[in-house]
Design a protein around this motif. Structure first.
Motif, short mmCIF file in Angstrom:
data_model
loop_
_atom_site.label_atom_id
_atom_site.label_comp_id
_atom_site.label_asym_id
_atom_site.label_seq_id
_atom_site.Cartn_x
_atom_site.Cartn_y
_atom_site.Cartn_z
N UNK A 1 7.12 8.37 7.82
CA UNK A 1 7.70 7.81 6.60
C UNK A 1 8.13 6.37 6.82
N UNK A 2 8.77 6.09 7.95
CA UNK A 2 9.22 4.72 8.22
C UNK A 2 8.04 3.76 8.31
N UNK B 1 -1.84 -3.21 2.54
CA UNK B 1 -1.06 -2.08 2.06
C UNK B 1 -1.91 -0.82 1.89
N UNK B 2 -1.44 0.35 2.34
CA UNK B 2 -2.19 1.59 2.09
C UNK B 2 -2.22 1.90 0.60
N UNK B 3 -3.32 2.51 0.18
CA UNK B 3 -3.45 2.98 -1.20
C UNK B 3 -3.40 4.50 -1.15
N UNK B 4 -2.41 5.08 -1.80
CA UNK B 4 -2.12 6.50 -1.61
C UNK B 4 -3.29 7.40 -2.01
N UNK B 5 -4.03 7.04 -3.05
CA UNK B 5 -5.19 7.85 -3.43
C UNK B 5 -6.23 7.87 -2.30
N UNK B 6 -6.41 6.73 -1.63
CA UNK B 6 -7.34 6.67 -0.50
C UNK B 6 -6.80 7.46 0.69
N UNK C 1 4.80 -0.22 5.33
CA UNK C 1 3.44 -0.71 5.07
C UNK C 1 3.18 -0.87 3.58
N UNK C 2 3.78 -0.03 2.77
CA UNK C 2 3.58 -0.12 1.32
C UNK C 2 4.30 -1.33 0.71
N UNK D 1 8.65 6.59 0.29
CA UNK D 1 9.34 5.82 -0.73
C UNK D 1 9.40 4.36 -0.30
N UNK D 2 8.59 3.49 -0.91
CA UNK D 2 8.54 2.09 -0.49
C UNK D 2 9.79 1.29 -0.83
#
Length: 297
Positions: free
Chosen positions: A151-152, A165-170, A157-158, A189-190
């Protein structure tokens, strides 16, 4: 002219096998001369790099793979755990893995500071030549790091610039078939502004306590974590209180929050990471005087 060698390696992304260089018209002598002249770096037998690449990219390439997981997110600017390990993705059938700091030695399979993932076959050869994409790295983190560290890492990263930045759907696509890791996405939680905040939030949730990050308690003041609308957890760091002026300003801030009617618990980075029992006990005792902060089962 050996200058063609570093130019071509840069064109290939900063890392190139000798066979790639020879296939584009260079000779073995040109490559060896460029290396001898210090124009390029020889990473391991038959593999060369541009000068100035980040150390972890060189070290992962020396192992025989690509910077991945937590190491990839950290290189992009994400939160890094204390005593981080080098995460390297290699082909599923890779055999000749070398020590990240000594190409002449085989990788010790028992090293705790190197994590090898055999998933590089799925990487995009064009965009993931040096390090795993942000979304793939986030998926690897969810699979191979503890929930609170994951999570940290991903929360921070978000908050990075868009391309890093990571894309959550990917991330979800990369986690197909991994139900537990996919479920952990709900804990991200960004809004968290420090790794210690994310870790505290997740550890509290594991104890059945919901803490909301970065809540405005008045028009000018935000708190790190808020529980049940009245209990504030401030995650403090020496880095932000290194001067007398900063320390004085923070003490005034805490008094202001308390004057608004909130109870405040301050926990340091070290306490959150290495003495969680003390933090948890303080929160539990405070909550024992009130009800309603527990999550439903």
């Amino acid at each position: 002219m050996t200058s063609r060698v570093p130019d071509l390696i840069r064109h290939l992304g900063g890392l190139a096998h000798r066979r790639e260089l020879l296939g584009r018209g260079l000779t073995r002598r040109q490559v060896e001369t460029s290396w001898a002249d210090g124009e390029i770096v020889r990473v391991r037998h038959g593999l060369y790099a541009s000068r100035g690449l980040p150390d972890d990219i060189i070290r992962a390439a020396r192992v025989g793979g690509t910077v991945s997981g937590a190491s990839s997110l950290a290189l992009r600017g994400g939160w890094q755990a204390p005593s981080p390990r080098l995460v390297v993705s290699v082909a599923h059938n890779a055999r000749d893995l070398r020590d990240p700091d000594d190409a002449g030695a085989r990788l010790d399979a028992g090293r705790s500071d190197v994590l090898v993932l055999r998933d590089r076959t799925r990487f995009c050869p064009r965009t993931e030549r040096l390090l795993a994409s942000p979304s793939r790295a986030a998926a690897q983190v969810l699979l191979h790091e503890s929930p609170e560290f994951a999570a940290a890492m991903i929360d921070s990263a978000m908050r990075l610039p868009h391309r890093q930045r990571p894309i959550l759907n990917e991330v979800l696509e990369h986690l197909a078939g991994h139900r537990t890791a996919r479920g952990m996405i709900a804990s991200l939680d960004p809004r968290a502004e420090a790794g210690s905040e994310s870790i505290a939030r997740v550890r509290l949730a594991q104890e059945g306590i919901r803490a909301e990050p970065q809540v405005w308690v008045d028009a000018d003041t935000r708190v790190d974590l808020l529980i049940d609308g009245w209990l504030v957890i401030e995650c403090v760091s020496v880095d932000f209180h290194s001067s007398p002026a900063a320390y004085k300003a923070d003490r005034a801030r805490i008094l202001h929050i308390m004057a608004l009617g909130y109870v405040v618990i301050e926990a340091t980075y070290s306490q959150i990471l290495f003495d969680w029992t003390a933090v948890s006990t303080a929160v539990t005792v405070a909550l024992g005087r009130h009800a309603g902060a527990r999550l439903s089962a």
